[in-house]
Design an enzyme around this catalytic site. Structure first.
Site, short mmCIF file in Angstrom:
data_model
loop_
_atom_site.label_atom_id
_atom_site.label_comp_id
_atom_site.label_asym_id
_atom_site.label_seq_id
_atom_site.Cartn_x
_atom_site.Cartn_y
_atom_site.Cartn_z
N ASP A 13 0.82 -1.22 0.00
CA ASP A 13 0.00 0.00 0.00
C ASP A 13 0.85 1.27 0.00
O ASP A 13 0.43 2.30 0.53
CB ASP A 13 -0.93 0.05 1.23
CG ASP A 13 -1.75 -1.21 1.40
OD1 ASP A 13 -2.18 -1.74 0.36
OD2 ASP A 13 -1.94 -1.65 2.54
N GLU A 14 2.01 1.22 -0.58
CA GLU A 14 2.91 2.38 -0.56
C GLU A 14 2.55 3.40 -1.63
O GLU A 14 3.06 4.52 -1.63
CB GLU A 14 4.37 1.93 -0.79
CG GLU A 14 4.93 1.00 0.27
CD GLU A 14 4.79 -0.47 -0.12
OE1 GLU A 14 4.01 -0.76 -1.04
OE2 GLU A 14 5.46 -1.31 0.50
N HIS A 41 -4.33 -1.85 -5.95
CA HIS A 41 -3.66 -0.60 -6.28
C HIS A 41 -4.74 0.44 -6.54
O HIS A 41 -5.65 0.19 -7.33
CB HIS A 41 -2.87 -0.74 -7.58
CG HIS A 41 -1.70 -1.66 -7.49
ND1 HIS A 41 -0.91 -1.76 -6.37
CD2 HIS A 41 -1.14 -2.47 -8.41
CE1 HIS A 41 0.07 -2.60 -6.62
NE2 HIS A 41 -0.06 -3.06 -7.84
N ARG A 307 -6.26 0.37 8.14
CA ARG A 307 -4.83 0.04 8.15
C ARG A 307 -4.20 0.50 9.45
O ARG A 307 -4.57 1.56 9.98
CB ARG A 307 -4.12 0.74 6.99
CG ARG A 307 -4.49 0.15 5.66
CD ARG A 307 -3.79 0.90 4.52
NE ARG A 307 -4.24 0.36 3.25
CZ ARG A 307 -4.33 1.06 2.11
NH1 ARG A 307 -3.98 2.32 2.08
NH2 ARG A 307 -4.74 0.48 1.01
N SER A 414 5.57 12.16 -4.32
CA SER A 414 4.16 12.25 -4.69
C SER A 414 3.44 13.11 -3.66
O SER A 414 3.58 12.89 -2.45
CB SER A 414 3.59 10.83 -4.75
OG SER A 414 2.22 10.87 -4.99
P1 GDP Z 1 -0.35 0.22 -3.74
O1 GDP Z 1 -0.99 -1.10 -3.47
O2 GDP Z 1 1.08 0.27 -3.38
O3 GDP Z 1 -0.61 0.70 -5.13
O4 GDP Z 1 -1.04 1.29 -2.77
P2 GDP Z 1 -2.61 1.50 -2.46
O5 GDP Z 1 -3.30 1.98 -3.66
O6 GDP Z 1 -3.15 0.31 -1.76
O7 GDP Z 1 -2.51 2.63 -1.34
C1 GDP Z 1 -1.96 3.86 -1.56
C2 GDP Z 1 -2.99 4.92 -1.16
O8 GDP Z 1 -2.38 6.18 -1.21
C3 GDP Z 1 -4.17 5.02 -2.12
O9 GDP Z 1 -5.28 5.47 -1.40
C4 GDP Z 1 -3.70 6.09 -3.12
O10 GDP Z 1 -4.75 6.75 -3.80
C5 GDP Z 1 -3.01 7.02 -2.19
N1 GDP Z 1 -1.93 7.83 -2.71
C6 GDP Z 1 -0.88 7.48 -3.50
N2 GDP Z 1 -0.01 8.49 -3.57
C7 GDP Z 1 -0.52 9.50 -2.81
C8 GDP Z 1 -0.06 10.78 -2.43
O11 GDP Z 1 1.03 11.22 -2.79
N3 GDP Z 1 -0.86 11.51 -1.60
C9 GDP Z 1 -2.06 11.07 -1.14
N4 GDP Z 1 -2.78 11.84 -0.33
N5 GDP Z 1 -2.51 9.84 -1.45
C10 GDP Z 1 -1.74 9.07 -2.27
#
Ligand code: GDP
Length: 425
Positions: A13-14, A41, A307, A414
């Site tokens: 979830d990064e 994602h 989480r 980001s």
């Molecule tokens: P992944 O599985 O690594 O792709 O990550 P997830 O999608 O599960 O979780 C990442 C969360 O952070 C999601 O809710 C994204 O929309 C959000 N997100 C990603 N980058 C940023 C950011 O720079 N700022 C904010 N506020 N949210 C972000």
């Protein structure tokens, strides 16, 4: 040859999906190489907000070929639902290829995952109950079913009969449930197989050809380094390797061709599921961070579970970057911290009388206490900023301090969930 791996430096979830969506614009291929539909994602772009569990994150670019590699746990039902959902929401039908060597998640894998978590009670591992552990157990016990085998009726029936002989003993005797019937399974699988058939091909040949033509490929990991079965917090791990090193195996490309490894980490920590999480916060500060995190709070994309959240853990992330072999880092969610006066960073662990900056084995981690250093916050919205120089000095310092602690170059920052909210350094 240019293959870029996008992988997690922490527990998952990064923000890998967002990064892949940003970088896929330059890639002809995006490849999923491990895991299944057990994580999601989140991608927010001009088409709206999407959560992809199984489809590679390049599906929003019509020219990009999205590959489900041999290392993936293919849930055919989820695949169909995700694809249909995209088309229903007005996206062009994406180019997708499924490896004929990938194996399929069977209904009994999901059933056993649920039953086993129930049986384990308070000792459970926090499974997402998508059948992943039973799937990989069968794969390595050579009881799995490859995509190519779905199209040979006699072989499929024989393999299912062989598997059910032992599965039904477990079901009826250990779990006290009714046995499964091969005819029912055959019907279900053949229907699903008919749907995926047009997408099936030899993806190894496809990717080798792409490499020989010099085309660019992104390989996309699921979860993060700390969930790797060998290098993570075993047994609170997933069942396939989450490391860039495994990408060559799970995708079917030469290891030396992966020349860029982007390790993604959040500007704070979050973790879904069980296991040691040293910088976890349990106070009211946690609810505040959880509420503000990500694009809609820190709740699991697949499970909806809140989480666990914590401050940035430099010990865990340095290790995550090391085992991933990060050539560069993407720091996401920096905007989220804009409400804080002071921002703690976990710079070391105290284990008994010892101070350590190494991320050790699970049994030692269970005894570790966080050691924090605080940085001044910037107390403003940075989500509209697009250059590093324009970030408030306190935000720049936060990034530079993290970079020094994790010993890997932060190239991407980001500042919001949307595609355009990105700073390249
Ligand atoms: P992944 O599985 O690594 O792709 O990550 P997830 O999608 O599960 O979780 C990442 C969360 O952070 C999601 O809710 C994204 O929309 C959000 N997100 C990603 N980058 C940023 C950011 O720079 N700022 C904010 N506020 N949210 C972000």
């Amino acid at each position: 040859m240019t293959i870029t791996a996008i992988v997690g430096a922490n527990w998952g979830d990064e923000g890998k999906g967002k990064l892949t969506d940003v970088l896929a614009v330059h890639s002809q291929f995006v490849v999923r190489y491990q895991g299944g539909s057990n994580a999601g994602h989140t991608i927010i772009n001009e088409f709206g907000k999407f959560t992809l569990h199984l489809l590679p994150s390049g599906v929003f670019y019509p020219e990009t070929t999205n590959v489900i590699g041999p290392g993936v746990a293919l849930n055919m039902n989820k695949f169909k639902m995700e694809l249909q959902e995209l088309v229903k929401r007005g996206i062009h039908e994406p180019k997708v290829c499924i490896s004929d060597r990938a194996q399929v998640v069977l209904p009994y894998h999901i059933l056993f995952d649920e039953l086993e978590e129930e049986r384990l009670g308070t000792s459970k591992f926090g499974s997402t109950k998508q059948g992943i552990a039973p799937f990989y157990a069968d794969k390595y016990a050579k009881l799995g079913i490859q995509v190519s085998e779905l199209f040979d009726e006699n072989l499929l029936r024989a393999k299912l009969n062989m598997a059910l002989a032992s599965k039904n003993i477990l079901l009826t005797h250990l779990y006290k449930k009714s046995p499964l019937h091969v005819d029912q399974l055959m019907e279900q699988l053949q229907e699903q197989a008919a749907f995926i058939k047009p997408y099936v091909c030899d993806t190894t040949v496809l990717l080798q050809e792409a490499l020989s033509k010099g085309q660019s490929i992104l390989v996309e990991g699921q979860l993060g380094a700390l969930r790797d079965p060998d290098h993570g917090t075993y047994p609170y791990t997933t069942s396939s390797s989450t490391l860039a090193g495994f990408a060559a195996v799970g995708a079917g490309v030469p290891p030396y061709a992966i020349n860029k490894i982007v390790a993604v980490t959040k500007a704070y920590s979050s973790c879904v599921g069980e296991g040691p999480f040293v910088s976890e916060i349990m106070t009211d500060e946690a609810s505040e961070l959880r509420k503000r995190g990500g694009d809609a709070g820190e709740y699991g994309v697949t499970t909806g579970r809140p989480r666990r959240v914590g401050w940035f853990d430099a010990v865990a992330t340095k290790y995550g970057c090391q085992v991933q072999g990060a050539t560069e880092v993407a720091l996401t969610n920096l905007d989220v911290l804009g409400y804080l006066e002071e921002i703690p960073i976990c710079t070391a662990y105290r284990i008994g009388n010892e101070l350590s900056t190494e991320f050790s084995s699970t049994s030692r981690l269970k005894q570790a206490e966080p050691v924090y250093e605080s940085m001044p916050g910037w107390k403003c919205d940075i989500s509209h900023i697009r250059t590093f120089a324009n970030l408030p000095i306190a935000a720049q310092n936060y990034v530079l301090t993290i970079e020094k602690l994790i010993q890997a170059p932060i190239r991407w920052i980001s500042v919001g969930p949307k595609r355009e909210q990105i700073i390249e350094r």
